[in-house]
Design an enzyme around this catalytic site. Structure first.
Site, PDB file in Angstrom:
ATOM      1  N   PHE A   1       0.855  -1.185   0.000  1.00  0.00           N
ATOM      2  CA  PHE A   1       0.000   0.000   0.000  1.00  0.00           C
ATOM      3  C   PHE A   1       0.888   1.231   0.000  1.00  0.00           C
ATOM      4  O   PHE A   1       1.739   1.391   0.873  1.00  0.00           O
ATOM      5  CB  PHE A   1      -0.928   0.041   1.218  1.00  0.00           C
ATOM      6  CG  PHE A   1      -1.863   1.227   1.187  1.00  0.00           C
ATOM      7  CD1 PHE A   1      -3.036   1.170   0.449  1.00  0.00           C
ATOM      8  CD2 PHE A   1      -1.554   2.398   1.867  1.00  0.00           C
ATOM      9  CE1 PHE A   1      -3.891   2.268   0.389  1.00  0.00           C
ATOM     10  CE2 PHE A   1      -2.401   3.497   1.819  1.00  0.00           C
ATOM     11  CZ  PHE A   1      -3.570   3.436   1.077  1.00  0.00           C
TER      12      PHE A   1
ATOM     13  N   ASP B   1       9.383   2.474   1.324  1.00  0.00           N
ATOM     14  CA  ASP B   1       8.256   3.273   1.798  1.00  0.00           C
ATOM     15  C   ASP B   1       8.170   3.091   3.310  1.00  0.00           C
ATOM     16  O   ASP B   1       7.661   2.093   3.803  1.00  0.00           O
ATOM     17  CB  ASP B   1       6.977   2.802   1.108  1.00  0.00           C
ATOM     18  CG  ASP B   1       5.714   3.484   1.633  1.00  0.00           C
ATOM     19  OD1 ASP B   1       5.781   4.153   2.672  1.00  0.00           O
ATOM     20  OD2 ASP B   1       4.657   3.321   1.003  1.00  0.00           O
TER      21      ASP B   1
ATOM     22  N   LYS C   1       3.292  10.235   8.313  1.00  0.00           N
ATOM     23  CA  LYS C   1       2.608   9.838   9.550  1.00  0.00           C
ATOM     24  C   LYS C   1       3.244  10.460  10.790  1.00  0.00           C
ATOM     25  O   LYS C   1       3.074  11.638  11.042  1.00  0.00           O
ATOM     26  CB  LYS C   1       2.495   8.318   9.628  1.00  0.00           C
ATOM     27  CG  LYS C   1       1.571   7.754   8.535  1.00  0.00           C
ATOM     28  CD  LYS C   1       1.059   6.395   8.844  1.00  0.00           C
ATOM     29  CE  LYS C   1       0.221   5.820   7.694  1.00  0.00           C
ATOM     30  NZ  LYS C   1      -1.022   6.559   7.430  1.00  0.00           N
TER      31      LYS C   1
END
Length: 391
Positions: free
Chosen positions: A133, A218, A247
């Protein structure tokens, strides 16, 4: 009906599966709703609130900076962006940094960099992983190796191939003269907390070096101390060419970053990429405070110690409840795989005051803040066990 929920129903685009609760306050590992009910949050803001809700150091930095300068154009210099870039560079592999607003934006930047780097040799394809993702923009969902995110958005961006995490044979077979890079999460988050051995990641590095490909990690979810190291790649002893962050980077303030090795730092020059809000003084002030807090409060060690504690207690439950199939992860990024859909367990935990997440249908994600204590873990386990007993 609750006034806030009613406003959402009338005016907010319905792009989320929302649970009918309105949160109004957060502190540390806890949230309070508009009725005064207290919740223990073990999945704070999808990992964004990695220092807990409203950490005093982050709040203080935001307040101080808000009185000085909120935003300025990237056509000029701002001292906090330079300082934050230095911190990220020194904490990682000594590269240079591009700032943006989110993980998806950071991954878009990485995709563009990989393509630009390979363009002189006609290379543009990127190999990513099944169950990965990488975000919700068009290129990012194309990079995402999950069919459900592709539905309704075709034609997708050309130039992506998918192989299963851990399948070196399939990876080698996917590489051709058009391949420019390999992109993956060092631990798959949305895919179910999936990871491989150190040897696998070393083999990826070797393959990239042999074929002149860029290796992109990532670390939007795994970075910023989540796994007990500042960045997850440090657990494997493998250095990527490109790393993306977001995040927890801003401790609750939107910020994303792409870090690139110095020898490819000139690939994206002036005019090739930009972000209007990227690296603004307010976001950078918050991010600098996050790094300072992680170091000063020794939260990397706490992530390891509390992660071990949480996994030990979950494994103990697994001995009594056959519904639990597997427990995996590093530090405070833990997946508990069930033999059934986990959404009902998540709902029942919430009614008892514990917030966790279910991804990939059967995997419960446990990602408490790095400040979590043993007492809070004991409380969470107690609630979780009571739900399992009721089932």
């Amino acid at each position: 009906m609750n006034k806030t929920i009613n406003l959402y129903d009338k005016y907010v685009l319905n792009t989320y599966k929302r649970i009918p609760v309105v949160f109004v306050k957060g502190k540390g590992s806890y949230l309070w709703d508009d009725k005064g009910t207290k919740y223990l949050d073990f999945f704070p803001g999808w990992g964004v609130s990695g220092l807990g809700h409203c950490h005093p150091a982050v709040v203080s930095a935001i307040k101080k900076q808000s009185d000085r300068l909120l935003h300025m154009s990237n056509n000029y210099y701002n001292e906090l962006q330079g300082r934050l870039a230095e911190i990220i560079s020194k904490e990682s592999f000594g590269g240079r940094v591009f700032f943006c607003n989110s993980g998806a934006e950071a991954n878009e930047a990485a995709i563009k960099l990989v393509r630009k780097h390979g363009s002189k040799k006609g290379r543009y394809e990127i190999v990513t992983m099944v169950q990965s993702f990488h975000g919700r923009t068009l290129a990012a969902i194309t990079a995402t190796g999950q069919e459900k995110y592709h539905e309704g958005f075709r034609p997708l961006v050309p130039g992506f191939k998918y192989v299963r995490l851990g399948d070196i044979g399939a990876l080698k077979a996917a590489i051709n003269a058009k391949t420019a890079g390999i992109m993956l999460e060092p631990i798959q988050g949305e895919g179910g907390i999936n990871l491989e051995s150190k040897e696998y990641y070393h083999e990826l590095r070797k393959i990239c070096d042999q074929h002149g490909l860029l290796l992109v990690f990532d670390e939007v979810q795994t970075g910023m101390g989540r796994t007990g190291r500042m960045f997850c790649y440090q657990n494997y002893g493998v250095v990527p060419d490109v790393m993306t962050l977001a995040k927890c980077l801003g401790g609750g303030v939107p910020i994303g970053a792409m870090v690139v090795k110095n020898d490819i730092s000139s690939v994206l020059g002036p005019g090739t990429h930009a972000s209007t809000f990227g690296g603004n003084p307010l976001a950078c002030a918050a991010a600098v405070a996050v790094f300072d807090t992680i170091r000063k409060q020794k939260l990397l060690k706490n992530a390891i110690d509390m992660g071990d504690c949480l996994k030990k207690k979950l494994k103990s439950l697994a001995e009594d409840f056959p519904v639990i199939r597997d427990i995996r992860g590093i530090g405070l990024m833990i997946g508990l795989e069930l033999d059934r859909d986990g959404s009902d367990i998540v709902r029942k935990c919430m009614t008892k005051g514990l917030l966790i997440n279910c991804t990939n249908e059967k995997v419960l994600r446990w990602m408490p803040a790095l400040i979590v204590t043993k007492k809070e873990i004991d409380a969470a386990i107690g609630i979780f066990e009571s739900v399992l007993k009721e089932m």
